[in-house]
Design a protein around this motif. Structure first.
Motif, PDB file in Angstrom:
ATOM      1  N   MET A   1     -10.488   4.302  37.518  1.00 33.37           N
ATOM      2  CA  MET A   1     -11.403   4.617  36.417  1.00 33.37           C
ATOM      3  C   MET A   1     -10.592   4.938  35.164  1.00 33.37           C
ATOM      4  O   MET A   1      -9.702   5.796  35.185  1.00 33.37           O
ATOM      5  CB  MET A   1     -12.287   5.809  36.789  1.00 33.37           C
ATOM      6  N   ARG A   2     -10.916   4.260  34.080  1.00 39.64           N
ATOM      7  CA  ARG A   2     -10.161   4.481  32.845  1.00 39.64           C
ATOM      8  C   ARG A   2     -10.571   5.795  32.190  1.00 39.64           C
ATOM      9  O   ARG A   2     -11.725   6.239  32.321  1.00 39.64           O
ATOM     10  CB  ARG A   2     -10.384   3.328  31.870  1.00 39.64           C
ATOM     11  N   PRO A   3      -9.656   6.437  31.466  1.00 39.57           N
ATOM     12  CA  PRO A   3     -10.002   7.671  30.759  1.00 39.57           C
ATOM     13  C   PRO A   3     -11.047   7.396  29.674  1.00 39.57           C
ATOM     14  O   PRO A   3     -11.090   6.296  29.109  1.00 39.57           O
ATOM     15  CB  PRO A   3      -8.672   8.114  30.141  1.00 39.57           C
ATOM     16  N   PRO A   4     -11.903   8.360  29.359  1.00 38.63           N
ATOM     17  CA  PRO A   4     -12.945   8.152  28.344  1.00 38.63           C
ATOM     18  C   PRO A   4     -12.364   8.103  26.929  1.00 38.63           C
ATOM     19  O   PRO A   4     -11.364   8.769  26.628  1.00 38.63           O
ATOM     20  CB  PRO A   4     -13.849   9.368  28.523  1.00 38.63           C
ATOM     21  N   LEU A   5     -13.008   7.311  26.081  1.00 36.83           N
ATOM     22  CA  LEU A   5     -12.641   7.258  24.671  1.00 36.83           C
ATOM     23  C   LEU A   5     -13.366   8.401  23.970  1.00 36.83           C
ATOM     24  O   LEU A   5     -14.592   8.456  23.952  1.00 36.83           O
ATOM     25  CB  LEU A   5     -13.040   5.917  24.066  1.00 36.83           C
ATOM     26  N   ILE A  39      -7.856  11.361  28.213  1.00 37.86           N
ATOM     27  CA  ILE A  39      -8.654  10.532  27.310  1.00 37.86           C
ATOM     28  C   ILE A  39      -7.918   9.223  27.060  1.00 37.86           C
ATOM     29  O   ILE A  39      -6.719   9.107  27.337  1.00 37.86           O
ATOM     30  CB  ILE A  39      -8.908  11.245  25.952  1.00 37.86           C
ATOM     31  N   ALA A  40      -8.632   8.244  26.508  1.00 43.42           N
ATOM     32  CA  ALA A  40      -8.039   6.948  26.202  1.00 43.42           C
ATOM     33  C   ALA A  40      -7.157   7.042  24.967  1.00 43.42           C
ATOM     34  O   ALA A  40      -7.373   7.888  24.082  1.00 43.42           O
ATOM     35  CB  ALA A  40      -9.141   5.914  25.978  1.00 43.42           C
ATOM     36  N   ALA A  41      -6.167   6.158  24.884  1.00 50.13           N
ATOM     37  CA  ALA A  41      -5.230   6.165  23.754  1.00 50.13           C
ATOM     38  C   ALA A  41      -5.932   5.829  22.443  1.00 50.13           C
ATOM     39  O   ALA A  41      -5.423   6.158  21.365  1.00 50.13           O
ATOM     40  CB  ALA A  41      -4.103   5.162  24.010  1.00 50.13           C
ATOM     41  N   GLU A  42      -7.100   5.161  22.510  1.00 49.44           N
ATOM     42  CA  GLU A  42      -7.837   4.786  21.299  1.00 49.44           C
ATOM     43  C   GLU A  42      -8.700   5.919  20.747  1.00 49.44           C
ATOM     44  O   GLU A  42      -9.399   5.741  19.740  1.00 49.44           O
ATOM     45  CB  GLU A  42      -8.753   3.582  21.590  1.00 49.44           C
ATOM     46  N   SER A  43      -8.658   7.075  21.359  1.00 46.38           N
ATOM     47  CA  SER A  43      -9.453   8.214  20.892  1.00 46.38           C
ATOM     48  C   SER A  43      -9.065   8.585  19.463  1.00 46.38           C
ATOM     49  O   SER A  43      -7.926   8.377  19.038  1.00 46.38           O
ATOM     50  CB  SER A  43      -9.255   9.408  21.821  1.00 46.38           C
ATOM     51  N   CYS A  94     -17.674   5.287  21.189  1.00 47.43           N
ATOM     52  CA  CYS A  94     -16.918   6.236  22.006  1.00 47.43           C
ATOM     53  C   CYS A  94     -17.646   6.413  23.328  1.00 47.43           C
ATOM     54  O   CYS A  94     -18.807   6.015  23.473  1.00 47.43           O
ATOM     55  CB  CYS A  94     -16.773   7.582  21.294  1.00 47.43           C
ATOM     56  N   ASP A  95     -16.981   7.010  24.297  1.00 45.85           N
ATOM     57  CA  ASP A  95     -17.634   7.380  25.552  1.00 45.85           C
ATOM     58  C   ASP A  95     -18.247   8.768  25.451  1.00 45.85           C
ATOM     59  O   ASP A  95     -19.263   9.065  26.079  1.00 45.85           O
ATOM     60  CB  ASP A  95     -16.630   7.335  26.709  1.00 45.85           C
ATOM     61  N   CYS A  96     -17.610   9.612  24.658  1.00 43.67           N
ATOM     62  CA  CYS A  96     -18.138  10.950  24.413  1.00 43.67           C
ATOM     63  C   CYS A  96     -17.575  11.455  23.095  1.00 43.67           C
ATOM     64  O   CYS A  96     -16.551  10.961  22.609  1.00 43.67           O
ATOM     65  CB  CYS A  96     -17.799  11.917  25.553  1.00 43.67           C
ATOM     66  N   MET A  97     -18.254  12.410  22.510  1.00 41.33           N
ATOM     67  CA  MET A  97     -17.783  12.999  21.250  1.00 41.33           C
ATOM     68  C   MET A  97     -17.854  14.513  21.343  1.00 41.33           C
ATOM     69  O   MET A  97     -18.660  15.072  22.086  1.00 41.33           O
ATOM     70  CB  MET A  97     -18.613  12.511  20.070  1.00 41.33           C
ATOM     71  N   ILE A  98     -16.986  15.158  20.573  1.00 44.07           N
ATOM     72  CA  ILE A  98     -17.003  16.609  20.443  1.00 44.07           C
ATOM     73  C   ILE A  98     -17.151  16.926  18.962  1.00 44.07           C
ATOM     74  O   ILE A  98     -16.429  16.373  18.122  1.00 44.07           O
ATOM     75  CB  ILE A  98     -15.713  17.254  20.995  1.00 44.07           C
ATOM     76  N   SER A  99     -18.094  17.785  18.635  1.00 44.09           N
ATOM     77  CA  SER A  99     -18.259  18.220  17.246  1.00 44.09           C
ATOM     78  C   SER A  99     -17.731  19.637  17.092  1.00 44.09           C
ATOM     79  O   SER A  99     -17.916  20.477  17.968  1.00 44.09           O
ATOM     80  CB  SER A  99     -19.738  18.159  16.840  1.00 44.09           C
ATOM     81  N   LEU A 115     -14.063  18.321  28.454  1.00 42.96           N
ATOM     82  CA  LEU A 115     -13.812  16.978  28.988  1.00 42.96           C
ATOM     83  C   LEU A 115     -13.856  16.969  30.511  1.00 42.96           C
ATOM     84  O   LEU A 115     -14.375  16.024  31.126  1.00 42.96           O
ATOM     85  CB  LEU A 115     -12.455  16.474  28.488  1.00 42.96           C
ATOM     86  N   GLU A 116     -13.316  18.004  31.114  1.00 47.39           N
ATOM     87  CA  GLU A 116     -13.340  18.080  32.584  1.00 47.39           C
ATOM     88  C   GLU A 116     -14.775  18.191  33.093  1.00 47.39           C
ATOM     89  O   GLU A 116     -15.132  17.591  34.123  1.00 47.39           O
ATOM     90  CB  GLU A 116     -12.499  19.266  33.048  1.00 47.39           C
ATOM     91  N   ALA A 117     -15.621  18.941  32.376  1.00 47.13           N
ATOM     92  CA  ALA A 117     -17.035  19.035  32.758  1.00 47.13           C
ATOM     93  C   ALA A 117     -17.724  17.682  32.601  1.00 47.13           C
ATOM     94  O   ALA A 117     -18.557  17.298  33.431  1.00 47.13           O
ATOM     95  CB  ALA A 117     -17.735  20.095  31.902  1.00 47.13           C
ATOM     96  N   TYR A 118     -17.360  16.959  31.541  1.00 49.22           N
ATOM     97  CA  TYR A 118     -17.912  15.619  31.333  1.00 49.22           C
ATOM     98  C   TYR A 118     -17.497  14.681  32.464  1.00 49.22           C
ATOM     99  O   TYR A 118     -18.319  13.917  32.995  1.00 49.22           O
ATOM    100  CB  TYR A 118     -17.436  15.080  29.983  1.00 49.22           C
ATOM    101  N   LEU A 119     -16.247  14.744  32.869  1.00 46.93           N
ATOM    102  CA  LEU A 119     -15.761  13.880  33.954  1.00 46.93           C
ATOM    103  C   LEU A 119     -16.416  14.226  35.286  1.00 46.93           C
ATOM    104  O   LEU A 119     -16.498  13.382  36.184  1.00 46.93           O
ATOM    105  CB  LEU A 119     -14.238  13.994  34.058  1.00 46.93           C
TER     106      LEU A 119
END
Length: 313
Positions: A1-5, A39-43, A94-99, A115-119
């Protein structure tokens, strides 16, 4: 599974005193998370310049890269509208965002727990303050009264949660279906019902610059929250009107009784006080009705709450 962007969205207004430090700290944070395969490198970071009058935008231009993007709004629209612009922009990107706020008073180290909770499956993660120890007495009390009032009015809010949160791309897509002009973000997300989690943190002191949320803006936010989610004030008008009617009816019986018994005495109090009382109730009722009507007026026009002048990436 790839890391989320991951996209981190930060509204900013006149933050030249701290913006360079913010960019550098968050870039380092992203690099650390990429190295940990969290997270993905494209974050990337997305700053939303809310019509700053200082050189905040110029400083952000200097950091332009694939990792640092900026939305320039054409005018100052307010913190919530700037945040809304950023959320709309990153939806589907993105796969997820943080504000979070650009002053980084929200603890950026808590983003790892988010992020860990999201995963683990959470679609929405709230950043909640553990205490308000570094706030003034007045701010602590008004916050307590606000959350208590909203709860009594039937509005579901997360206590001590502001705009520090993680949203999955699915939540962002569903949020895009809300077409209201007067969006009270803190009330919208709890009612959406997605799987959620909570991360607790201690809010940091601002290291430079000054707060962009004075009492006047906090009061406007509170009024917007109440009128957006509750019609209880309108019901209160009905109850008050009924009580005034009953009181007037009883007063009429008393006046008739006094006249019949011949004990009436002329005086200004019996005339002036009821006029002041009824006049005050009427003005209060008109004010509450006016607030709701003004919201309806804004909703019917459906004007956009922000305009993007430039995308810097």
């Amino acid at each position: 599974m790839r890391p989320p962007l991951l996209a981190i969205v930060l509204p900013c207004y006149n933050e030249s005193a701290i913006i360079t430090s913010t960019v550098e700290r968050l870039q380092q944070l992203l690099n650390d998370y990429v190295a940990q395969s969290l997270i993905a490198a494209e974050s990337y970071l997305l700053f939303v310049d809310d019509g700053s009058r200082d050189n905040t935008l110029e400083l952000l231009r200097q950091h332009k890269s694939a990792q640092v993007k900026t939305l320039k709004l054409s005018a100052n629209c307010g913190h919530q509208s700037a945040l809304l612009a950023g959320m709309h922009f990153v939806t589907g990107k993105c796969d997820c965002m943080i504000s979070m706020d650009a002053d980084l008073q929200d603890d950026i180290n808590c983003t790892k727990a988010m992020l860990e909770a999201y995963l683990r499956g959470a679609q929405l993660v709230y950043g909640v303050r553990q205490s308000r120890g570094n706030d003034t007495w007045f701010k602590r009390k008004t916050a307590l009264w606000f959350y208590g009032l909203m709860h009594k009015l039937g509005v579901n809010l997360v206590y001590n949660h502001a705009d520090f949160r993680l949203l999955s791309n699915q939540v962002l897509h569903e949020f895009g279906r809300y077409r209201e002009v007067n969006l009270f973000l803190r009330g919208i997300f709890p009612r959406m019902g997605f799987t959620n989690a909570t991360v607790y943190y201690d809010r940091q002191d601002r290291t430079a610059g000054e707060t962009k949320y004075p009492f006047r803006k906090m009061l406007n936010l509170a009024v917007n929250g109440i009128t957006s989610f509750s019609n209880v004030p309108l019901k209160i008008i009905t109850y008050v009107g009924f009580l005034v009617f009953i009181g007037s009816l009883l007063a009429s019986f008393w006046v008739i009784f006094v006249i019949l018994t011949g004990r009436n005495a002329p005086g200004w109090a019996s005339i002036t006080l009821p006029i002041y009382f009824l006049g005050g109730v009427q003005l209060l009722a008109l004010g509450i009705l006016g607030e709701y009507i003004s919201r309806i007026y804004l909703e019917t026009k459906q004007r956009p709450v922000y305009h993007i002048e430039e995308v810097i990436e």
